[in-house]
Design a protein around this motif. Structure first.
Motif, PDB file in Angstrom:
ATOM      1  N   LYS A  58       0.830  -1.197   0.000  1.00  0.00           N
ATOM      2  CA  LYS A  58       0.000   0.000   0.000  1.00  0.00           C
ATOM      3  C   LYS A  58       0.868   1.251   0.000  1.00  0.00           C
ATOM      4  CE  LYS A  58      -3.894  -2.104   2.446  1.00  0.00           C
ATOM      5  NZ  LYS A  58      -4.677  -2.102   3.696  1.00  0.00           N
ATOM      6  N   ASN A  60      -0.790   4.137   0.988  1.00  0.00           N
ATOM      7  CA  ASN A  60      -1.572   5.007   1.875  1.00  0.00           C
ATOM      8  C   ASN A  60      -1.941   6.323   1.195  1.00  0.00           C
ATOM      9  OD1 ASN A  60      -0.972   2.978   3.834  1.00  0.00           O
ATOM     10  ND2 ASN A  60      -1.316   4.501   5.428  1.00  0.00           N
ATOM     11  N   SER A  61      -2.284   6.209  -0.082  1.00  0.00           N
ATOM     12  CA  SER A  61      -2.712   7.382  -0.836  1.00  0.00           C
ATOM     13  C   SER A  61      -3.917   7.024  -1.692  1.00  0.00           C
ATOM     14  CB  SER A  61      -1.583   7.904  -1.731  1.00  0.00           C
ATOM     15  OG  SER A  61      -1.228   6.947  -2.703  1.00  0.00           O
ATOM     16  N   PHE A  85      -9.473  11.270   5.847  1.00  0.00           N
ATOM     17  CA  PHE A  85      -8.143  10.737   5.551  1.00  0.00           C
ATOM     18  C   PHE A  85      -7.127  11.161   6.616  1.00  0.00           C
ATOM     19  CE2 PHE A  85      -8.626  10.185   0.645  1.00  0.00           C
ATOM     20  CZ  PHE A  85      -9.443   9.090   0.872  1.00  0.00           C
ATOM     21  N   TYR A  90      -4.097   8.810   5.861  1.00  0.00           N
ATOM     22  CA  TYR A  90      -4.035   8.659   4.410  1.00  0.00           C
ATOM     23  C   TYR A  90      -3.815  10.027   3.769  1.00  0.00           C
ATOM     24  CZ  TYR A  90      -4.915   3.893   2.820  1.00  0.00           C
ATOM     25  OH  TYR A  90      -4.770   2.571   2.492  1.00  0.00           O
ATOM     26  N   ASP A 130      -3.819   3.623  -3.757  1.00  0.00           N
ATOM     27  CA  ASP A 130      -4.558   2.462  -3.254  1.00  0.00           C
ATOM     28  C   ASP A 130      -6.015   2.442  -3.722  1.00  0.00           C
ATOM     29  OD1 ASP A 130      -2.289   1.697  -1.883  1.00  0.00           O
ATOM     30  OD2 ASP A 130      -2.890   2.711  -0.031  1.00  0.00           O
ATOM     31  N   LEU A 315     -11.782   3.443   1.938  1.00  0.00           N
ATOM     32  CA  LEU A 315     -10.810   2.827   2.849  1.00  0.00           C
ATOM     33  C   LEU A 315     -11.282   1.435   3.283  1.00  0.00           C
ATOM     34  CD1 LEU A 315      -9.331   5.653   5.111  1.00  0.00           C
ATOM     35  CD2 LEU A 315      -8.677   4.892   2.829  1.00  0.00           C
TER      36      LEU A 315
END
Length: 344
Positions: A58, A60-61, A85, A90, A130, A315
């Motif tokens: 990942k 995380n974006s 986020f 994120y 992601d 998410l």
């Protein structure tokens, strides 16, 4: 689904050559590159980043594709996304397609619309975000999402009939029913409507809600009670003139606040006071609504909540791909009671 190997065979080149072209490497002749890209376009091939192992971890974006950042709804939705986020560590990468700025209100009839969306998706896939959230400028059925998408995607402020994709909207019809009921409970039985443009989902849903409330209170609605505006103050003014001159309407329900401002202009021109002589209700709770004199009673669209719900869904899909079930979520609106609706 077409594979990389099949593309290579069609072009009589190696798999490595096709891969180099897809990854933007310069060690391929221009002639070969054009030939390969033509076949890729004709076959509808899309790189499967997961299968190629490019998405092993990942980032995380999440990529956010926006129809147009200048739309009044966009900033509130994006703020909701960003706040969610922030809470979940994120980051977001924004792609503003600027459709309204480039092509005006009829941009969705432009041939470049779908291509721009698909290009933005390709770009986000290539940098290995992601997931993607598509923030629409107005409610509609989104039909330009690639069917063989290799990345989670959520549509915000609109919907799709494409399987496997979640969406978040607000309950337009129910909100219109609520504010119409508010007018009726204040004694108004003769209500004129300045709707939006024809063949528009917001217009259709708000009319549905208006008629539902009128029917629930045994009040009739005639075609002559409704005029279609163009979502701007000028059409609000012109339609107020057409509806109110010589009529016995006691209230006007405008399908957005800008048209309500045009009604105010007409009433003041006739030495009539909104909320006293004729009640006026709007929709959207734009900034202008609280500065009109008197302040406008209107529907508040929960833009921040729409953004947060969109972020929550993307998410959840990213973190629980095996348990994911696509959802079509509706967020409820609220009525902002100010001074433009009087009791009779």
């Amino acid at each position: 689904m077409v594979t990389l190997k099949e593309i290579a065979e069609k072009c009589s080149v190696s798999i490595t050559t096709v891969s180099n072209i897809l990854n933007g490497k310069s060690n391929v002749s221009e002639h070969t590159k054009e030939r390969v890209l033509k076949v890729i376009k004709e076959t509808g091939y899309r790189p499967n980043y997961m299968a190629r192992g490019l998405r092993a971890s990942k980032t995380n974006s999440v990529g956010i594709i926006i129809d147009d950042l200048t739309e009044f709804s966009s900033t509130g939705i994006i703020d909701g996304i960003m706040s969610y986020f922030d809470e979940h560590k994120y980051k977001a990468i924004l792609e503003n397609l600027r459709f309204y700025s480039k092509w005006g209100t009829k941009w969705y009839h432009n041939t470049g619309y779908e291509e721009s969306v698909q290009q933005a998706i390709d770009e986000f896939e290539s940098i290995k975000v992601d997931g993607i959230i598509y923030v629409a400028g107005h409610a509609r059925c989104i039909s330009c999402i690639p069917k063989n998408l290799n990345i989670p995607l959520v549509i915000s402020y609109a919907f799709t009939e494409q399987p496997g994709i979640s969406s978040v909207e607000f309950d337009d019809a129910n909100a219109a029913c609520d504010i119409t009921t508010h007018l009726i409970e204040n004694g108004h039985k003769k209500i004129a409507v300045i709707a939006g443009t024809k063949n528009n989902i917001h217009t259709e849903r708000r009319l549905e809600g208006f008629k539902r409330a009128m029917k629930a209170h045994n009040l009739t609605v005639k075609d002559s009670d409704i005029k279609n505006g163009n979502w701007d103050s000028d059409s609000g003014y012109e339609n107020a003139k057409a509806l109110l001159e010589g009529s016995d309407y006691t209230a006007v329900f405008c399908f957005n606040d800008l048209m309500a401002a045009g009604v105010y202009d007409y009433l003041y021109e006739k030495n009539l006071v909104p909320g006293k002589d004729i009640s006026v209700a709007g929709y959207d709770n734009r900034t202008i609504s609280k500065y009109l004199k008197p302040a406008l009673t209107t529907v508040e669209i929960p833009l921040n909540d729409i953004g947060r719900k969109s972020a929550e869904l993307i998410l959840n899909q990213i973190n629980n791909p095996d348990d994911f079930e696509p959802q079509r979520s509706f967020v409820q609106c609220g009525i902002i009671e100010r001074d433009s609706v009087g009791k009779i």
